[in-house]
Design a protein around this motif. Sequence first.
Motif, mmCIF file in Angstrom:
data_model
loop_
_atom_site.group_PDB
_atom_site.id
_atom_site.type_symbol
_atom_site.label_atom_id
_atom_site.label_comp_id
_atom_site.label_asym_id
_atom_site.label_seq_id
_atom_site.Cartn_x
_atom_site.Cartn_y
_atom_site.Cartn_z
ATOM 1 N N ASN A 123 0.831 -1.210 0.000
ATOM 2 C CA ASN A 123 0.000 0.000 0.000
ATOM 3 C C ASN A 123 0.866 1.260 0.000
ATOM 4 O OD1 ASN A 123 0.324 1.093 2.944
ATOM 5 N ND2 ASN A 123 -0.004 -1.108 3.168
ATOM 6 N N TYR A 124 0.266 2.390 -0.373
ATOM 7 C CA TYR A 124 1.041 3.626 -0.488
ATOM 8 C C TYR A 124 1.480 4.165 0.866
ATOM 9 C CZ TYR A 124 -3.638 5.807 0.148
ATOM 10 O OH TYR A 124 -4.883 6.156 0.597
ATOM 11 N N GLY A 125 0.773 3.791 1.951
ATOM 12 C CA GLY A 125 1.229 4.193 3.276
ATOM 13 C C GLY A 125 2.577 3.585 3.612
ATOM 14 N N THR A 126 2.766 2.332 3.228
ATOM 15 C CA THR A 126 4.054 1.657 3.425
ATOM 16 C C THR A 126 5.145 2.339 2.617
ATOM 17 O OG1 THR A 126 3.004 -0.462 3.887
ATOM 18 C CG2 THR A 126 5.281 -0.521 3.110
ATOM 19 N N TYR A 127 4.809 2.713 1.392
ATOM 20 C CA TYR A 127 5.784 3.410 0.557
ATOM 21 C C TYR A 127 6.207 4.719 1.210
ATOM 22 C CZ TYR A 127 5.859 0.484 -3.620
ATOM 23 O OH TYR A 127 6.069 -0.532 -4.501
ATOM 24 N N ARG A 128 5.266 5.491 1.688
ATOM 25 C CA ARG A 128 5.608 6.791 2.302
ATOM 26 C C ARG A 128 6.395 6.588 3.598
ATOM 27 N NH1 ARG A 128 0.016 9.498 0.750
ATOM 28 N NH2 ARG A 128 -0.599 8.916 2.855
ATOM 29 N N PHE A 129 6.093 5.518 4.325
ATOM 30 C CA PHE A 129 6.839 5.199 5.542
ATOM 31 C C PHE A 129 8.318 5.019 5.215
ATOM 32 C CE2 PHE A 129 8.790 1.712 7.958
ATOM 33 C CZ PHE A 129 8.694 2.179 9.267
ATOM 34 N N TRP A 130 8.609 4.189 4.205
ATOM 35 C CA TRP A 130 10.000 3.932 3.847
ATOM 36 C C TRP A 130 10.659 5.174 3.245
ATOM 37 C CZ3 TRP A 130 12.470 0.309 6.055
ATOM 38 C CH2 TRP A 130 11.870 -0.916 6.358
ATOM 39 N N TYR A 131 9.900 5.943 2.494
ATOM 40 C CA TYR A 131 10.443 7.177 1.898
ATOM 41 C C TYR A 131 10.874 8.150 2.996
ATOM 42 C CZ TYR A 131 10.595 11.462 -0.927
ATOM 43 O OH TYR A 131 10.970 12.634 -1.543
ATOM 44 N N ASP A 132 10.035 8.276 4.018
ATOM 45 C CA ASP A 132 10.355 9.189 5.122
ATOM 46 C C ASP A 132 11.600 8.745 5.886
ATOM 47 O OD1 ASP A 132 8.189 10.780 4.476
ATOM 48 O OD2 ASP A 132 6.877 9.935 6.024
ATOM 49 N N LEU A 133 11.907 7.453 5.852
ATOM 50 C CA LEU A 133 13.101 6.932 6.522
ATOM 51 C C LEU A 133 14.348 7.018 5.647
ATOM 52 C CD1 LEU A 133 11.731 3.774 8.368
ATOM 53 C CD2 LEU A 133 12.383 5.959 9.381
ATOM 54 N N GLY A 134 14.155 7.383 4.379
ATOM 55 C CA GLY A 134 15.303 7.577 3.503
ATOM 56 C C GLY A 134 15.437 6.604 2.351
ATOM 57 N N ALA A 135 14.451 5.714 2.157
ATOM 58 C CA ALA A 135 14.515 4.785 1.028
ATOM 59 C C ALA A 135 14.216 5.520 -0.276
ATOM 60 C CB ALA A 135 13.525 3.642 1.219
ATOM 61 N N LYS A 136 14.914 5.145 -1.318
ATOM 62 C CA LYS A 136 14.724 5.740 -2.641
ATOM 63 C C LYS A 136 13.675 4.991 -3.444
ATOM 64 C CE LYS A 136 15.768 8.023 -6.488
ATOM 65 N NZ LYS A 136 15.383 9.431 -6.699
ATOM 66 N N ARG A 137 13.600 3.678 -3.253
ATOM 67 C CA ARG A 137 12.751 2.825 -4.089
ATOM 68 C C ARG A 137 12.149 1.717 -3.230
ATOM 69 N NH1 ARG A 137 15.402 -0.177 -9.253
ATOM 70 N NH2 ARG A 137 15.604 2.008 -9.900
ATOM 71 N N VAL A 138 10.926 1.304 -3.585
ATOM 72 C CA VAL A 138 10.284 0.170 -2.933
ATOM 73 C C VAL A 138 9.796 -0.792 -4.008
ATOM 74 C CG1 VAL A 138 8.343 -0.575 -1.500
ATOM 75 C CG2 VAL A 138 9.611 1.486 -0.879
ATOM 76 N N VAL A 139 10.033 -2.092 -3.774
ATOM 77 C CA VAL A 139 9.587 -3.119 -4.711
ATOM 78 C C VAL A 139 8.189 -3.562 -4.315
ATOM 79 C CG1 VAL A 139 10.130 -5.344 -5.773
ATOM 80 C CG2 VAL A 139 11.979 -3.885 -4.892
ATOM 81 N N THR A 140 7.267 -3.545 -5.262
ATOM 82 C CA THR A 140 5.895 -3.936 -4.954
ATOM 83 C C THR A 140 5.817 -5.409 -4.575
ATOM 84 O OG1 THR A 140 5.432 -4.460 -7.277
ATOM 85 C CG2 THR A 140 4.883 -2.254 -6.537
ATOM 86 N N ALA A 141 4.884 -5.718 -3.672
ATOM 87 C CA ALA A 141 4.545 -7.118 -3.429
ATOM 88 C C ALA A 141 3.966 -7.709 -4.705
ATOM 89 C CB ALA A 141 3.527 -7.213 -2.289
#
Length: 301
Positions: A123-141
């Motif tokens: 979900n996009y909440g998970t994406y924003r969580f990782w972005y706020d911690l400094g991740a550049k990219r997230v791989v979709t489930a």
Amino acid sequence: MRKTELLIPAGSLEVLKTAVIYGADAVYIGGEAFGLRAKAKNFTNEEIKEGIAFAHEHGVKVYITANILAHNDDLGGVEAYFGELKEIGPDALIISDPGVFAIARRVIPDMEIHISTQANNTNYGTYRFWYDLGAKRVVTARELSLKEIKEIREHIPEDMEIESFIHGAMCISYSGRCLLSNFMTGRDANQGACTHPCRWKYSIVEEKRPGEYMPIYENERGTFIFNSKDLCMVDHIPEMIDAGIDSFKIEGRMKTALYVATVARAYRRAIDDYQKDPKLYEANLDWYREEIAKCVNREFT
């Protein structure tokens, strides 16, 4: 239109070089520890250095997997390993575990971090969580639909990247978090040692008739109770681009150089043809399918 990256797996230095030659924009590899393919040949630090040098000479990036679900005994080794990678200089780390992520941010604060599909990113909440911690990219489930991925793109920052699998094996368990191998063989899939029992042949035994094996017939090749068909999205490249996916990921760090060359070349041409002229892509669909079919023996979904 967002730039589309073709991301190819490599289980050895030979395969890395093959992936680069046959059209990869980026390659993902594993070191000798902390990745999820312990049975692959994998890379020594010296081989990682050579692979990165070769890739960079050809304008190709290299990402290092460190996506195990870490236990207490792993953390000290992870810290030491990341210290070594700081000197080697890959383009990004692929991580699933929050503890491992925290170590990477501390030891290699300038390193780009990608969040593995193993982190169950649905979900996009998970994406924003990782972005706020400094991740550049997230791989979709891999459980997500294109509609859901498109919704994620609409709800995350423009500079955050989405990576999705476009081809390869589909784990039977949710985002790959499977305990079957550990239960049956003592080898933990989440520690990189999966024996793929989901692909074995099975028969049924009724409890009051031990030793009487009743096969389950599905077709002339037998049946595999658990396993899915392989993913093949070459027919759906326009929809994946439209969904806002930045990186198309091929599964297969256990695969041969022949497999990698064939699949990379087919997807490279498909992406380039579509971005050049959608009609050219449509005209060549049969060629892409035929090329991919040359190096696989499993059905596609």
